[in-house]
Design a protein around this motif. Sequence first.
Motif, mmCIF file in Angstrom:
data_model
loop_
_atom_site.group_PDB
_atom_site.id
_atom_site.type_symbol
_atom_site.label_atom_id
_atom_site.label_comp_id
_atom_site.label_asym_id
_atom_site.label_seq_id
_atom_site.Cartn_x
_atom_site.Cartn_y
_atom_site.Cartn_z
ATOM 1 N N THR A 120 -81.825 19.882 4.972
ATOM 2 C CA THR A 120 -83.176 19.737 5.911
ATOM 3 C C THR A 120 -83.989 18.711 5.324
ATOM 4 N N ASP A 121 -84.541 18.244 6.353
ATOM 5 C CA ASP A 121 -85.412 16.906 5.969
ATOM 6 C C ASP A 121 -84.828 15.564 5.192
ATOM 7 N N MET A 122 -83.724 15.546 5.537
ATOM 8 C CA MET A 122 -82.834 14.521 5.050
ATOM 9 C C MET A 122 -82.652 13.344 6.064
ATOM 10 N N PRO A 123 -82.513 12.201 5.791
ATOM 11 C CA PRO A 123 -82.598 11.198 6.709
ATOM 12 C C PRO A 123 -80.835 11.258 7.346
ATOM 13 N N ALA A 146 -83.878 7.310 -4.924
ATOM 14 C CA ALA A 146 -84.114 8.057 -6.022
ATOM 15 C C ALA A 146 -83.896 9.460 -5.908
ATOM 16 N N GLN A 147 -82.964 9.963 -4.988
ATOM 17 C CA GLN A 147 -82.319 11.249 -4.738
ATOM 18 C C GLN A 147 -81.518 11.648 -5.954
ATOM 19 N N ALA A 148 -81.822 12.923 -6.185
ATOM 20 C CA ALA A 148 -81.152 13.572 -7.104
ATOM 21 C C ALA A 148 -79.795 14.369 -6.683
ATOM 22 N N GLN A 149 -78.956 14.337 -7.277
ATOM 23 C CA GLN A 149 -77.683 15.042 -6.866
ATOM 24 C C GLN A 149 -77.078 14.326 -5.409
ATOM 25 N N LYS A 150 -77.103 13.075 -5.553
ATOM 26 C CA LYS A 150 -76.445 12.316 -4.279
ATOM 27 C C LYS A 150 -74.958 12.772 -4.128
ATOM 28 N N GLU A 151 -74.225 13.522 -4.901
ATOM 29 C CA GLU A 151 -72.976 13.814 -4.495
ATOM 30 C C GLU A 151 -72.874 14.884 -3.467
ATOM 31 N N VAL A 152 -73.996 15.585 -3.428
ATOM 32 C CA VAL A 152 -73.932 16.695 -2.346
ATOM 33 C C VAL A 152 -74.194 16.081 -1.200
ATOM 34 N N THR A 153 -74.928 15.365 -0.795
ATOM 35 C CA THR A 153 -75.133 14.420 0.376
ATOM 36 C C THR A 153 -74.010 13.540 0.864
ATOM 37 N N HIS A 154 -73.505 12.949 -0.168
ATOM 38 C CA HIS A 154 -72.094 12.338 0.071
ATOM 39 C C HIS A 154 -71.165 13.234 0.553
ATOM 40 N N ASN A 155 -70.870 14.185 -0.221
ATOM 41 C CA ASN A 155 -69.809 15.096 0.220
ATOM 42 C C ASN A 155 -69.885 15.766 1.583
#
Length: 150
Positions: A2-5, A18-27
């Motif tokens: 939620t609240d993500m571009p 500056a997002q933490a845990q970018k792998e979560v969004t990428h996956n």
Amino acid sequence: MTDMPTTSRFALPLLAVAQAQKEVTHNEALTRLDALIHPAIEAGPLAVPPSDPVNGQCWIVGAAPTGAWADQENALALWTAGGWRFVPPREGMSVTRLTDRVQLHFEAGAWIAPGVIEPPAGGSTIDSEARSAISTLILHLAAQGLLISG
């Protein structure tokens, strides 16, 4: 997520500065893309989720969905190791239904199956060669998922 571009077409999550845990969004984005690159569904539209889905399987959510599919009408439902992922359809989107190889198209807010074409019958003059050719054509178009033979 939620609240993500997100992307404008399929709401794929985008990385933020500056997002933490970018792998979560990428996956998450790759998981959705995996279902969208060559969309093939097991069956559907269905209102009730299957009881024993396998990772990577997809369905079209039907009208009045229940359970885990509630409020996801017309979406593509993808089963993953992390549970259900839903992708809203876009106008003009096509999917192949694996149960019968029919091509479904999303038009005017609904999934549309091809029309049924009956083989030629009746008439006062019967041309058996023409009827045979037309029937063969109908079978080949149905085999490609472009129509449903009667």
